[in-house]
Structures are given as C-alpha cells and as structure tokens.
Design an enzyme around this catalytic site. Structure first.
Site, PDB file in Angstrom:
ATOM      1  N   HIS A 268     -84.006 -25.038 -21.811  1.00 56.92           N
ATOM      2  CA  HIS A 268     -83.633 -23.670 -21.448  1.00 56.92           C
ATOM      3  C   HIS A 268     -84.466 -22.643 -22.234  1.00 56.92           C
ATOM      4  O   HIS A 268     -85.095 -21.754 -21.661  1.00 56.92           O
ATOM      5  CB  HIS A 268     -82.133 -23.478 -21.718  1.00 56.92           C
ATOM      6  CG  HIS A 268     -81.605 -22.110 -21.397  1.00 56.92           C
ATOM      7  ND1 HIS A 268     -80.935 -21.834 -20.233  1.00 56.92           N
ATOM      8  CD2 HIS A 268     -81.669 -20.938 -22.074  1.00 56.92           C
ATOM      9  CE1 HIS A 268     -80.592 -20.545 -20.212  1.00 56.92           C
ATOM     10  NE2 HIS A 268     -81.036 -19.980 -21.327  1.00 56.92           N
ATOM     11  N   GLU A 269     -84.471 -22.788 -23.551  1.00 54.22           N
ATOM     12  CA  GLU A 269     -85.194 -21.816 -24.383  1.00 54.22           C
ATOM     13  C   GLU A 269     -86.701 -21.882 -24.122  1.00 54.22           C
ATOM     14  O   GLU A 269     -87.381 -20.860 -24.120  1.00 54.22           O
ATOM     15  CB  GLU A 269     -84.883 -22.019 -25.876  1.00 54.22           C
ATOM     16  CG  GLU A 269     -83.407 -21.848 -26.259  1.00 54.22           C
ATOM     17  CD  GLU A 269     -82.770 -20.531 -25.810  1.00 54.22           C
ATOM     18  OE1 GLU A 269     -83.496 -19.525 -25.704  1.00 54.22           O
ATOM     19  OE2 GLU A 269     -81.557 -20.522 -25.531  1.00 54.22           O
ATOM     20  N   HIS A 272     -87.566 -19.712 -21.285  1.00 54.28           N
ATOM     21  CA  HIS A 272     -87.708 -18.307 -21.693  1.00 54.28           C
ATOM     22  C   HIS A 272     -89.087 -18.095 -22.333  1.00 54.28           C
ATOM     23  O   HIS A 272     -89.772 -17.107 -22.069  1.00 54.28           O
ATOM     24  CB  HIS A 272     -86.640 -17.939 -22.727  1.00 54.28           C
ATOM     25  CG  HIS A 272     -85.273 -17.667 -22.157  1.00 54.28           C
ATOM     26  ND1 HIS A 272     -85.051 -16.708 -21.205  1.00 54.28           N
ATOM     27  CD2 HIS A 272     -84.051 -18.213 -22.436  1.00 54.28           C
ATOM     28  CE1 HIS A 272     -83.735 -16.663 -20.915  1.00 54.28           C
ATOM     29  NE2 HIS A 272     -83.127 -17.577 -21.648  1.00 54.28           N
ATOM     30  N   GLU A 298     -83.446 -15.043 -17.376  1.00 56.52           N
ATOM     31  CA  GLU A 298     -82.520 -16.163 -17.225  1.00 56.52           C
ATOM     32  C   GLU A 298     -82.899 -17.025 -16.020  1.00 56.52           C
ATOM     33  O   GLU A 298     -82.655 -18.234 -16.014  1.00 56.52           O
ATOM     34  CB  GLU A 298     -81.089 -15.615 -17.106  1.00 56.52           C
ATOM     35  CG  GLU A 298     -79.990 -16.625 -17.379  1.00 56.52           C
ATOM     36  CD  GLU A 298     -79.928 -17.133 -18.819  1.00 56.52           C
ATOM     37  OE1 GLU A 298     -80.620 -16.588 -19.707  1.00 56.52           O
ATOM     38  OE2 GLU A 298     -79.191 -18.111 -19.041  1.00 56.52           O
TER      39      GLU A 298
HETATM   40 MG    MG Z   1     -80.828 -17.741 -21.810  1.00 50.73          MG
END
Ligand code: MG
Length: 503
Positions: A268-269, A272, A298
C-alpha cells in the site's frame, strides 16, 4: 514541458521554492520522529517542528507572496501557470480566509484533543472525550463558514481534502455501491466454500519477522521501488513521506501472528511512493509536484494493494515463494486456500482491518454522521448510540464497546472532518483505472508472471507524471475516459469474489 513566461508567476515560484524546502525539512523531522527519535527527544523536537511550522506559515501570509497569489490575473496565463495559481489559491485558502485567532484555537484544541482521545480510547470512556469532540466539530463548522460554501457547510470541509468534491456527490456514489456490497458480503459469508475449514484462517501460525522482511523486499523489487530513492523502515502506523524529489520513504510494521498486516501495508505505502516518484521532474519544487489529492493518492495505494497484491493471478505467482520462505506453514496449502485467506471477507468492527468488500461500509457510516453533526442534525454526545445502530444496519454487527466503535479512529481528534470519504473515492478510482488499463495491457498475464514494470509505466504515463497539473476529476477523466462512478468498483468486486467463492 513547464514554460514560465509570466513575471508574477516567476516571482511566485522563487518565493515558493523556499517554502517547499522548509516543508521538506519539516517532513524529515516528522519522519525521524515517527521512526528513530529517542523518547526523551520529544519535547525538543516539538519546539523544532513548531518553529519551522510558524516560519512556513509566515511565508504563506507574507505580503508580497499573498498579493501575487491573490491578485495575479488568470487571463493570458498558460495551462501550467494557471494550475500553479489555482493550487496555491486552494492551499492558501485556509490561511487567507480563516482568522488567525480561529486557526490558533483550532491548533490548540486539536493538539489537546489528541491526547484526550488517546486516554478515552485506552479507558473505553467516550464521556471523557465528548465535550472536546463537540468543541472540535464546532471549530470545523466555524472554519467551514469562513472557507465558504453554496448550501452545505460540509462541502467546504470535503474540498480541503479532495478539491471540488461535494456531499451530494458522495451520497450519490455511496448509494450506487451500498446495496451491492451489502448483498455481496451476505452471499459470500453464506457460501459453502466460505464455511470450509482453511488452515491459514482457522489455525494459529507464527511468521518470523526476518522472513517477512525478505518477502517485503522481494515485492518492492517487483514493484521497482528503488532503495536509491527511498527506504523501508518500521513505525507503529505505516506511512509514506516525501523528503525530496528523489527521496520518498515508506514504513511498515510487523506482527508475528499476522502475515497480511506487514505485507499489504508495505505494498500500500509503496503504491503511494511510486506516485510521488513518478511525477515529472519539470515540476520539482513547484506547486505542481506531488500527488493531486488524497483520493487520487489512495487510488494508487489501493490499486497496488488490492488489484495487484490480492489478485488471485498474483497469488499464483507468489505461492511458490511463500512455500519456500514459510515451508512449514505453506507447504501443504493449496492455491484456493491462499486466495481465500488473503481475500477473507468478514464484517468486523475495525475499519483499518476491513476486507475489500466491507471496507466502504465503514466509510459510509462515518460520512453520514459527520454530515449530520456539521449540519446540526446530530449531537456529538449521541454518537456512540448512532454508531451502534448504523453498524447493525450496514454490517450486521454491534461493537461491544466504544473502543471498538466510535473511539477507534484518530481522525476526529485531529479535526480531520471530511477526510474519510477520500478513502472510498480512492477505491472507486482504482477500479476505474483497472478497467481502463485492461484495454491497453494484458493485465492478468503480467500479474501472473510478476512482471509489474509495464503496469507501473502505464500508471506513470497516464497519472503520475502529471503531478498536480490537472484537478483530480480532470486527471481521472483523462486517464480512464470516464467520470467517477461506482459502476466499475461494483463489477470488479462481484466478478472477483464470485470466482473465489463460486457464487
Ligand atoms: Mg493510504
């Protein structure tokens, strides 16, 4: 190519460069505070960060800068120059429109609210937080008034996190997805496959942290997240932070009993981080660098986490590695058992632990309550009761206490009202992006081979490179050819989970 011809914009960019450097230094202080800082350094660090912040605020309200931002004529500017001015006006709105007295009161109250919330959560005592929370909401209402809105004060708050997003639009999107996800969740949990025993779900296992670290590095390499322009460290809440044009760092956390926690927060990170790293170098140190909104950001993290990381094709690729790395646990595990474990659907109390299907129900409930409070239809003291009612209606379960209910999230104590909907916006955009990408790439085949570079390149070409040049809605329309809707998200979930559970 960014061309700056207008002399006002040239001067704005000179002044902005200093602000940008200060913000990056501030990010470094924050990164260190969350990752390596020794406990006794906290008081000193607070002084450093506050000083830097007030120095930065002074630059935002500096007379020359403010006059240039407010009075430069849009007419005659090229698209890049226009976007620079638009972004600065949006970012400065809070400083220019809200009275300094109110900003300071808001900072003071939310700083105190954070520790009061922490105590209240620890002691499962909503009453001790209720008055402070009422104060936080009241200040946000006043702030909304100064920022300005057409007919709903909540719109002014939403706009701070996702430019141009309105409550009506959110309600419309939520009503597009809610019946379908409730229905899907019920179908899944009553499916035969769901009820079958799965050693990964029903037995307790221990996952050595050293091995988890190796697995994270393996996946980061597949994502082409390079340690030459980033780092992976450990913090209690995983995050991504941009310290410079080629310095975007991520964190994760490890649990010996939960493999999914670290693996998926890392992916997830990194999603980003790839966004930040993928912005065109032309925009370095300008208001066009960095992701355009929380929702679009997101969409990137969720795309890597869910559309790739939890994709059955990718899990087929991953299974041999898991069998090698965690031989005792995965040795006899079948592909189906792995897929069902990674994608396990279970209505639960905690938003951050929710699966792809039920996650947005947690957001809908928060959105409705925030809106009702800001519009005076609900009082903060009644939140715990309304929380329980809505949990029962939307997820079919009632949290046994407020720790697992209304007190679980940090956002309200920070005064971040209007932030939650951006999580759902990100989920919906990610499905829309997948739909568009599949027209250009043999997505499933690439994912099944672990060949993720073409996917990263697609995202970079269609989304990342533009930084904050376009408004979120314009960017997504350009990338996906469509306006934001819940359509692709619903069909993505239905297709994926019908296959997993033979619905
Ligand atoms: Mg996030």
């Amino acid at each position: 190519m960014l061309q700056i011809e207008n002399k006002n914009i040239k001067r704005i960019l000179e002044l902005y460069k200093e602000m940008h450097v200060l913000a990056e230094v501030g990010a470094l202080l924050g990164w260190d505070q969350n990752v390596y800082m020794p406990a006794k350094a906290a008081a000193g660090r607070a002084i450093q960060s506050t000083y830097l912040q007030s120095f930065l605020t002074d630059k935002w309200v500096d007379r020359e800068f403010r006059t240039l931002v407010e009075e430069t004529e849009v007419e005659g500017l090229n698209d890049g120059e226009k976007a620079i001015l638009r972004n600065l006006r949006h970012a400065a709105k809070f400083y220019y429109k809200v009275p300094k007295k109110l900003i300071l009161e808001n900072t003071r109250v939310t700083t105190e609210a954070f520790s009061i919330w922490q105590e209240a959560k620890k002691n499962n005592d909503f009453k001790s937080f209720a008055a402070t929370l009422a104060h936080v909401f009241d200040l946000q209402k006043q702030i909304a008034g100064y920022l300005g809105y057409k007919d709903n004060p909540y719109d002014a708050l939403l706009d701070m996190y996702e430019i141009g997003l309105t409550a009506i639009e959110c309600s419309e999107l939520f009503s597009q997805i809610r019946p379908a996800i409730t229905n899907l969740s019920q179908k899944i949990t009553s499916a035969n496959i769901y009820k079958k025993s799965n050693p990964l779900i029903h037995n307790k296992h221990t996952f050595a942290i050293e091995v988890q670290k190796r697995l994270n590095e393996f996946i980061l390499a597949k994502m082409h997240y390079s340690h030459e322009e980033g780092r992976l460290d450990v913090s209690s809440h995983p995050f991504t932070t941009t310290l410079g044009r080629h310095d975007v760092r991520i964190t994760t956390r490890y649990s010996v009993v939960n493999l999914k926690d670290s693996l998926y927060s890392t992916i997830h990170e990194a999603g980003h981080a790839l966004y930040e790293l993928g912005v065109s170098d032309d925009y370095a140190s300008t208001p066009l660098v960095g992701g355009v909104s929380l929702g679009v950001h997101e969409s990137q993290s969720r795309f890597w986490e869910n559309m790739i990381g939890k994709n059955p094709h990718f899990l087929r690729f991953l299974l041999p590695h898991l069998k090698k790395e965690f031989k005792e646990i995965f040795g006899r595990i079948s592909f189906g058992e792995l897929v069902q474990y990674i994608n396990h659907v279970k209505p639960g109390y905690i938003r951050t632990e929710a699966d792809e299907v039920t996650y947005n129900l947690h957001i809908i409930l928060r959105f409705e309550m925030e809106q009702d409070i800001i519009n005076g239809r609900l009082q903060t003291k009644d939140l715990p009761e309304v929380w329980r009612e809505k949990m029962k209606t939307y997820l079919g379960i009632i949290p046994p206490n407020d720790q697992l209910g209304v007190l679980q999230d940090v956002h309200w104590s920070y005064g971040s009202i209007g932030y939650f909907p951006t999580y759902t916006i990100g989920n919906l955009y990610s499905a829309q992006i997948l739909h568009a990408m599949k027209k250009d790439l043999k997505f499933d085949t690439l994912v099944a081979k672990g060949d993720l570079l073409p996917i990263r390149k697609w995202l970079q070409t269609h989304i990342h490179t533009y930084g904050s040049l376009y408004l979120p809605k314009e960017l997504m329309k350009k990338a996906t050819g469509e306006d934001l809707s819940g359509k692709h998200f619903v069909s993505y979930l239905t297709k994926k989970f019908s296959a997993i559970y033979s619905l």
